[in-house]
Motif scaffolding. Structure first.
Motif, short mmCIF file in Angstrom:
data_model
loop_
_atom_site.label_atom_id
_atom_site.label_comp_id
_atom_site.label_asym_id
_atom_site.label_seq_id
_atom_site.Cartn_x
_atom_site.Cartn_y
_atom_site.Cartn_z
N MET A 52 13.94 -0.53 28.89
CA MET A 52 13.92 -1.56 27.87
C MET A 52 12.68 -2.42 28.10
O MET A 52 12.32 -2.72 29.22
CB MET A 52 15.19 -2.38 27.93
N SER A 53 12.05 -2.82 27.04
CA SER A 53 10.86 -3.64 27.09
C SER A 53 11.18 -5.02 27.63
O SER A 53 12.25 -5.56 27.42
CB SER A 53 10.29 -3.75 25.67
N SER A 54 10.22 -5.63 28.35
CA SER A 54 10.46 -6.95 28.90
C SER A 54 10.05 -8.06 27.94
O SER A 54 10.40 -9.20 28.14
CB SER A 54 9.72 -7.11 30.23
N SER A 55 9.29 -7.75 26.92
CA SER A 55 8.84 -8.75 25.96
C SER A 55 9.77 -8.80 24.76
O SER A 55 10.04 -7.78 24.15
CB SER A 55 7.42 -8.41 25.49
N PRO A 56 10.30 -10.01 24.39
CA PRO A 56 11.19 -10.09 23.24
C PRO A 56 10.56 -9.57 21.96
O PRO A 56 11.22 -9.01 21.12
CB PRO A 56 11.52 -11.59 23.13
N SER A 57 9.22 -9.75 21.81
CA SER A 57 8.58 -9.29 20.58
C SER A 57 8.51 -7.76 20.54
O SER A 57 8.29 -7.19 19.49
CB SER A 57 7.18 -9.90 20.46
N GLU A 58 8.67 -7.13 21.68
CA GLU A 58 8.65 -5.67 21.75
C GLU A 58 10.05 -5.12 22.04
O GLU A 58 10.20 -4.00 22.50
CB GLU A 58 7.69 -5.22 22.85
N SER A 59 11.06 -5.92 21.80
CA SER A 59 12.42 -5.57 22.16
C SER A 59 12.86 -4.24 21.53
O SER A 59 12.62 -3.98 20.36
CB SER A 59 13.38 -6.67 21.72
N GLN A 60 13.51 -3.45 22.33
CA GLN A 60 14.05 -2.19 21.86
C GLN A 60 15.53 -2.16 22.22
O GLN A 60 15.96 -2.77 23.18
CB GLN A 60 13.33 -1.02 22.51
N ILE A 61 16.27 -1.40 21.45
CA ILE A 61 17.69 -1.25 21.72
C ILE A 61 17.87 -0.17 22.79
O ILE A 61 17.32 0.92 22.67
CB ILE A 61 18.45 -0.88 20.44
N GLU A 62 18.63 -0.51 23.80
CA GLU A 62 18.96 0.45 24.85
C GLU A 62 20.37 0.97 24.61
O GLU A 62 21.31 0.19 24.52
CB GLU A 62 18.89 -0.23 26.22
N VAL A 63 20.51 2.26 24.47
CA VAL A 63 21.83 2.87 24.31
C VAL A 63 22.46 2.95 25.69
O VAL A 63 21.85 3.44 26.64
CB VAL A 63 21.71 4.27 23.66
N LEU A 64 23.69 2.46 25.80
CA LEU A 64 24.38 2.41 27.08
C LEU A 64 25.12 3.71 27.37
O LEU A 64 25.70 4.31 26.46
CB LEU A 64 25.39 1.26 27.09
N ALA A 65 25.11 4.10 28.61
CA ALA A 65 25.90 5.25 29.06
C ALA A 65 27.37 4.85 29.06
O ALA A 65 27.69 3.66 29.20
CB ALA A 65 25.46 5.67 30.46
N PRO A 66 28.29 5.82 28.90
CA PRO A 66 29.72 5.47 28.90
C PRO A 66 30.15 4.66 30.12
O PRO A 66 30.93 3.70 29.96
CB PRO A 66 30.41 6.84 28.86
N GLU A 67 29.65 4.97 31.29
CA GLU A 67 30.07 4.22 32.48
C GLU A 67 29.60 2.76 32.40
O GLU A 67 30.30 1.85 32.87
CB GLU A 67 29.60 4.87 33.79
N ASP A 68 28.45 2.50 31.79
CA ASP A 68 27.99 1.12 31.59
C ASP A 68 28.89 0.40 30.57
O ASP A 68 29.21 -0.78 30.74
CB ASP A 68 26.54 1.09 31.10
N CYS A 69 29.28 1.14 29.53
CA CYS A 69 30.20 0.56 28.54
C CYS A 69 31.49 0.11 29.21
O CYS A 69 31.98 -1.00 28.94
CB CYS A 69 30.51 1.58 27.44
N TRP A 70 32.06 0.95 30.09
CA TRP A 70 33.31 0.59 30.77
C TRP A 70 33.11 -0.61 31.69
O TRP A 70 33.99 -1.47 31.80
CB TRP A 70 33.88 1.78 31.54
N GLU A 71 31.94 -0.71 32.34
CA GLU A 71 31.67 -1.88 33.19
C GLU A 71 31.68 -3.16 32.36
O GLU A 71 32.26 -4.17 32.76
CB GLU A 71 30.33 -1.73 33.89
N TYR A 72 31.02 -3.13 31.20
CA TYR A 72 31.02 -4.31 30.34
C TYR A 72 32.43 -4.63 29.86
O TYR A 72 32.82 -5.79 29.83
CB TYR A 72 30.08 -4.12 29.15
N LEU A 73 33.18 -3.61 29.47
CA LEU A 73 34.55 -3.86 29.02
C LEU A 73 35.39 -4.49 30.13
O LEU A 73 36.17 -5.41 29.88
CB LEU A 73 35.20 -2.57 28.55
N GLN A 74 35.24 -4.00 31.35
CA GLN A 74 36.02 -4.54 32.47
C GLN A 74 35.64 -5.97 32.79
O GLN A 74 36.44 -6.72 33.34
CB GLN A 74 35.86 -3.65 33.70
N SER A 75 34.42 -6.39 32.42
CA SER A 75 34.00 -7.76 32.70
C SER A 75 34.42 -8.72 31.60
O SER A 75 34.16 -9.92 31.70
CB SER A 75 32.47 -7.80 32.85
N SER A 76 35.08 -8.23 30.57
CA SER A 76 35.43 -9.04 29.41
C SER A 76 36.94 -9.20 29.29
O SER A 76 37.70 -8.49 29.95
CB SER A 76 34.89 -8.39 28.14
N TYR A 77 37.36 -10.08 28.41
CA TYR A 77 38.79 -10.30 28.23
C TYR A 77 39.19 -10.51 26.78
O TYR A 77 40.36 -10.59 26.47
CB TYR A 77 39.27 -11.48 29.07
#
Length: 154
Positions: free
Chosen positions: A1-26
């Motif tokens: 992923m780009s470090s500059s907001p003006s060059e921001s790109q969408i990063e598609v998350l791997a399923p294991e990353d999706c589960w990590e985010y879900l586990q951190s939420s309520y």
């Protein structure tokens, strides 16, 4: 992923990353079809063995869940600095929770419904599809003033 907001790109998350985010939420949003009408409900939830689990009471949401149609569940968040956001969407079939009740205590010992009242129906969503994305937040000066996009709707 780009470090500059003006060059921001969408990063598609791997399923294991999706589960990590879900586990951190309520809290997330449950989208169901109620007859022919889409409905969206905020629900607090927990992740148990790669399923989303929540409690609900009898009513519109439960009737729609028992209707046998697929549902969507979305959770969003941002990093502590507000510079990066993420979104995870699960699409799947709802049903009664059929896991080990002890796993609920392990997954979220302090998780209880926020709304008062008896929530005696424990529902799980078994995902048929999980997807997520993450991207840098564009500075607010780039969001305003609003652009006139009415010509795009013609």
């Amino acid at each position: 992923m780009s470090s500059s907001p003006s060059e921001s790109q969408i990063e598609v998350l791997a399923p294991e990353d999706c589960w990590e985010y879900l586990q951190s939420s309520y809290i997330g949003r449950l989208a169901v079809i109620n007859g022919a009408v889409p409905e969206i409900f905020p629900v607090n939830f927990m992740v148990v063995e790669e399923t989303v689990v929540f409690r609900t009471a009898p009513g519109t949401k439960l009737r729609a869940l028992l209707g046998g149609t697929a549902v969507a569940f979305e959770v969003d968040g941002l990093n502590p600095y507000g510079t990066e956001v993420w979104s995870v969407v699960i699409k799947g079939e709802p049903g009664p929770f059929d896991g080990d009740p002890a796993s609920l205590q392990e997954a979220g010992p302090d998780r209880e419904p926020w709304q008062p009242g008896l929530k005696e129906h424990l529902v799980q969503i078994r995902p048929a599809d999980i997807s997520g994305r993450r991207f840098a937040v564009t500075p607010r000066s780039r969001w305003w003033p609003p652009q006139d996009f009415s010509a795009d709707w013609l």
